[in-house]
Design an enzyme around this catalytic site. Structure first.
Site, PDB file in Angstrom:
ATOM      1  CE  LYS A 147      -4.136  -1.886   2.240  1.00  0.00           C
ATOM      2  NZ  LYS A 147      -5.099  -1.714   3.350  1.00  0.00           N
ATOM      3  CG  HIS A 150      -0.820   6.863   4.611  1.00  0.00           C
ATOM      4  ND1 HIS A 150      -0.659   7.575   5.772  1.00  0.00           N
ATOM      5  CD2 HIS A 150      -1.262   5.632   4.987  1.00  0.00           C
ATOM      6  CE1 HIS A 150      -0.968   6.828   6.813  1.00  0.00           C
ATOM      7  NE2 HIS A 150      -1.337   5.633   6.365  1.00  0.00           N
ATOM      8  CG  HIS A 153       2.668   5.015   6.836  1.00  0.00           C
ATOM      9  ND1 HIS A 153       1.821   4.595   5.842  1.00  0.00           N
ATOM     10  CD2 HIS A 153       2.348   4.280   7.924  1.00  0.00           C
ATOM     11  CE1 HIS A 153       1.031   3.639   6.303  1.00  0.00           C
ATOM     12  NE2 HIS A 153       1.328   3.437   7.564  1.00  0.00           N
TER      13      HIS A 153
END
Length: 584
Positions: A147, A150, A153
Site C-alpha cells: 500500500k 501515505h 507514515h
C-alpha cells in the site's frame, strides 16, 4: 554533540538544567534551602532571555510566600553565595513575597558559555538523563506492505526518527522498530490479483508501486465481481494454514517490499534495529489470549465473538477475536507488546502514530495494565497533513515526494545562479529538500494539523529547513576563511555587542531544549530552538566581522562565538535526521 563537561548528571533527573549558569544558581540555592530536593529547586527556576535574569518562584522554592523581612534576607543571602561568580550581579538580586530575580552579568556570562563549549570534546554529549539510562523501544513508520507510504507514515517516520535519535543522544538504550502491516485479507486479494494483473519485471523494478497498482485493479474488479472477495478470503485462509504456494508468494512480496523500503529510508537517514510485522504474532496469539483470560478480562458475545472487558479503565468492551476465529489488530498489538517486554525488557514502549488511533492505544495500554504488565507506554500522537501530493496525483509515495522535492530544489538553485556549489548538485538539492520536508513537519507542535506547501518550505529564508542549512554553510564559511582561535577565553570579554551576548546565552540553553523535547516527546521544541539560533546567528553576523577584527582576543572570541554556534546547529540538525551541509 558537545554540551557541558562540568555538569554532574548523576545528581539530578531529567528536568530543566541548561548549563553552568543555572548549575551555579542551583548549587547556591541548595545551600540556602537545604530541606528541598534538587529536582524541586530546579523546577522553581525559569530563565528570561530578554532581560538576562533567572526568576525563581518563591512558593515553588519554599512552599509558601515570604514576609518582607524574610524576602530581603533571602536576597542578601543568595547575593553573598554568588558574590565570587562574575557571571552574576549579586547587587541586583531582588526578592518579594512571590519572586526572586537574579540578574546575569551578560558579557562575562556569555564568555563563560563559550568557554564551556570550547572545552567540550567533539562528538560527546553530557545528557542529564545519563543518571538513569532507560531502555526504550520506539515503534515508528510502520507502513503497510503493498500500500502507498501515505502522509501519516511520513509524519510517523520523521517524528519517530528524531525522538529515537534524541533518546540515544541522551544516553538511553534505544531499539528502533518498524512494525509492518504484513498480514490480512489484502494479501489474499493481492495473490488473486497478481495472477491477473501482475508483471514480474515491474515487480522487481518497483515492488511497492506495482503491488499497489495490482491492489487497486483487484479492488476495482471486486466492485462488479463478488467472486473476487471470495477468492481473496480463500487465498488468505490458505496462507493462514500454511499453504506452500501462498506462503511463498507472501514471503516474496514482503521481502521485496522491505528491500525497497530500506532504500527509501536510506535517503531519509533512517535506520531500524528491527523489522517485524503482524505476521510474526501468529504463534503468540494463544498465549496473549490466555493471559487476558487468567486476569478475567475476556467475555463471550452472543454471536460467538470474544471481547476484552475494559470497563475498569472507563472504556467499552471491544472485540479481539471474531466469531469465525480471526484475530483483530488490537489483539495482535497486545501480543506484540508482550513479546517486546519479554525480549527487550524496556522501561518504555513508545508508539509514534496518528491521532485517529488514540482510542486504539487507550485500549491497548488498558489491556497491558489490567493484565499486570509493568511497563510505561507512550502514544506519541500527531495531527494530519493536508495538501500532500505529487505530479503523479494525490496517492502519495514517499519516493515521489523526495524526488519532487529534489527536482524543485534543483530548479531553484539553477534560477538563483549558484555555480559555487562543488560536487554533486543533485545530492545537495536532495539534502535541502529533505531538510525542507522535515522542518516543515516538525516546526509546529506535533498534535497540530498542517498544510504541505512546497513553495513555502523550500525557501531559503524564514522558518525553513533550507534556512538552517544555509546558516550552517555560512558558519562553515566563516571558519574556513578565518584563522583558528587561540586564546579566546582568556582575559576579559571582547564581545560587547548585544547581538553576540544574546547568541552566546542562547547557546547555553541547548541542553535545556533537549530535555524539554525529551519530556514533551515533541520535536518542535528542538526545531524552534534551532530556528531562533539561525535568526540570532544572522543578526550577529550582520554586525560582527571576524576577519576584520583586531587579531588577538577580539578576533578569537568572535571566531569562537560562530564556531560554537555551528557546533550546536550541527548537533541539532543531526538529531533531526539531517546531514549538515558545509557548502550550499
Amino acid at each position: 554533540v558537545g554540551i557541558w563537561s562540568n555538569f554532574q548528571p548523576d545528581r539530578c533527573t531529567a528536568v530543566l538544567m541548561p548549563g553552568r549558569l543555572q548549575s551555579a544558581l542551583v548549587a547556591a540555592l541548595q545551600r540556602e534551602v537545604k530541606h528541598q530536593s534538587l529536582d524541586h529547586i530546579v523546577r522553581a527556576i525559569r530563565w528570561h532571555l530578554e532581560s538576562a535574569t533567572f526568576r525563581v518562584s518563591i512558593p515553588g522554592l519554599y512552599g509558601r510566600r515570604l514576609s518582607p523581612g524574610d524576602a530581603k534576607q533571602a536576597a542578601d543571602s543568595l547575593g553573598r553565595e554568588l558574590a565570587s561568580d562574575p557571571a552574576f550581579m549579586p547587587a541586583g538580586i531582588t526578592c518579594d513575597d512571590a519572586l526572586l530575580t537574579v540578574p546575569v552579568n551578560r558579557e562575562p556570562a556569555a564568555l563563560q558559555v563559550l568557554s564551556s563549549l570550547a572545552n567540550e570534546s567533539p562528538g560527546t554529549i553530557t545528557g542529564t538523563s545519563q543518571h538513569r539510562k532507560k531502555r526504550v523501544v520506539v515503534e515508528f513508520s510502520s507502513p503497510n506492505i503493498a500500500k502507498p507510504f501515505h502522509a501519516g507514515h511520513v509524519r510517523s517516520t520523521v517524528i519517530g526518527n528524531t525522538l529515537a535519535r534524541l533518546h540515544a543522544a541522551l544516553g538511553h538504550h534505544v531499539t528502533r522498530m518498524n512494525y509492518l502491516g504484513d498480514w490480512g485479507k489484502q494479501f489474499g486479494l493481492l495473490s488473486h490479483g497478481y495472477a491477473a494483473f501482475g508483471c514480474e519485471q515491474q515487480l522487481l523494478a518497483d515492488p511497492i508501486q506495482h503491488l499497489f497498482e495490482v491492489y487497486v485493479k483487484s479492488n476495482k474488479q471486486a466492485i462488479t465481481d463478488a467472486s473476487v472477495h471470495d477468492a481473496a478470503r480463500r487465498n488468505f485462509k490458505l496462507l493462514e494454514t500454511g499453504d506452500p504456494s501462498q506462503v511463498e508468494f507472501w514471503q516474496r512480496i514482503r521481502d521485496l517490499s522491505i528491500a525497497r523500503y530500506k532504500e527509501i529510508y536510506q535517503r531519509l537517514h533512517v535506520e531500524f534495529d528491527v523489522y517485524c510485522g503482524e505476521s510474526d504474532m501468529n504463534t503468540h496469539l494463544p498465549g496473549a489470549l490466555q493471559r487476558l483470560r487468567e486476569h478475567g478480562l475476556l467475555t463471550l458475545a452472543d454471536n460467538g465473538a470474544t471481547l476484552v472487558d475494559l470497563s475498569r479503565k472507563g472504556l467499552p468492551s471491544t472485540v479481539v477475536v471474531k466469531q469465525d476465529g480471526a484475530s483483530l489488530y488490537l489483539l495482535r498489538d497486545y501480543a506484540a507488546a508482550l513479546d517486546r517486554v519479554q525480549e527487550f525488557a524496556p522501561d518504555t514502549l513508545m508508539y509514534v502514530a496518528g491521532s485517529p488511533q488514540d482510542l486504539h492505544f487507550k485500549q491497548l495500554f488498558g489491556m497491558l495494565e489490567l493484565s499486570g504488565v509493568s511497563v510505561q507506554c507512550e502514544h506519541v500522537s500527531f495531527g494530519s497533513v493536508q495538501g500532500m501530493s505529487t505530479r503523479r496525483g494525490n496517492v502519495v509515495f514517499l519516493q515521489d515526494i523526495l524526488d519532487e522535492g529534489r527536482n524543485r530544489m534543483l530548479r531553484l538553485m539553477e534560477a538563483s545562479h549558484t555555480p559555487h556549489i562543488s560536487g554533486d548538485r543533485a545530492a545537495v538539492a536532495q539534502e535541502l529538500a529533505l531538510s525542507a520536508i522535515v522542518v516543515q513537519d516538525l516546526k509546529a507542535k506535533r498534535i497540530k494539523d498542517y498544510t504541505f506547501d512546497w513553495d513555502r518550505m523550500l525557501q531559503g529564508e524564514g522558518d525553513t529547513g533550507p534556512f538552517l542549512q544555509y546558516t550552517h554553510a555560512r558558519l562553515m564559511g566563516i571558519e574556513r576563511n578565518t584563522p583558528p582561535f587561540m586564546n579566546a577565553v582568556t582575559g576579559p570579554s571582547h564581545l560587547p555587542e548585544p547581538e553576540a551576548v544574546e547568541l552566546a546565552l542562547h547557546l547555553s540553553f541547548y541542553q535545556d531544549t533537549l530535555l524539554q523535547c525529551e519530556r514533551s516527546l515533541d520535536p518542535s521544541v528542538l526545531v524552534q530552538y534551532l530556528l531562533r539560533l539561525g535568526r540570532l546567528v544572522a543578526r550577529a553576523h550582520a554586525v560582527i566581522n571576524v576577519r576584520r577584527a583586531t587579531p588577538g582576543p577580539q578576533q578569537d572570541q568572535r571566531s569562537l562565538l560562530f564556531h560554537c554556534s555551528r557546533r550546536i546547529l550541527h548537533s541539532g540538525l543531526e538529531l533531526l535526521g539531517l546531514q549538515p551541509l558545509d557548502v550550499v
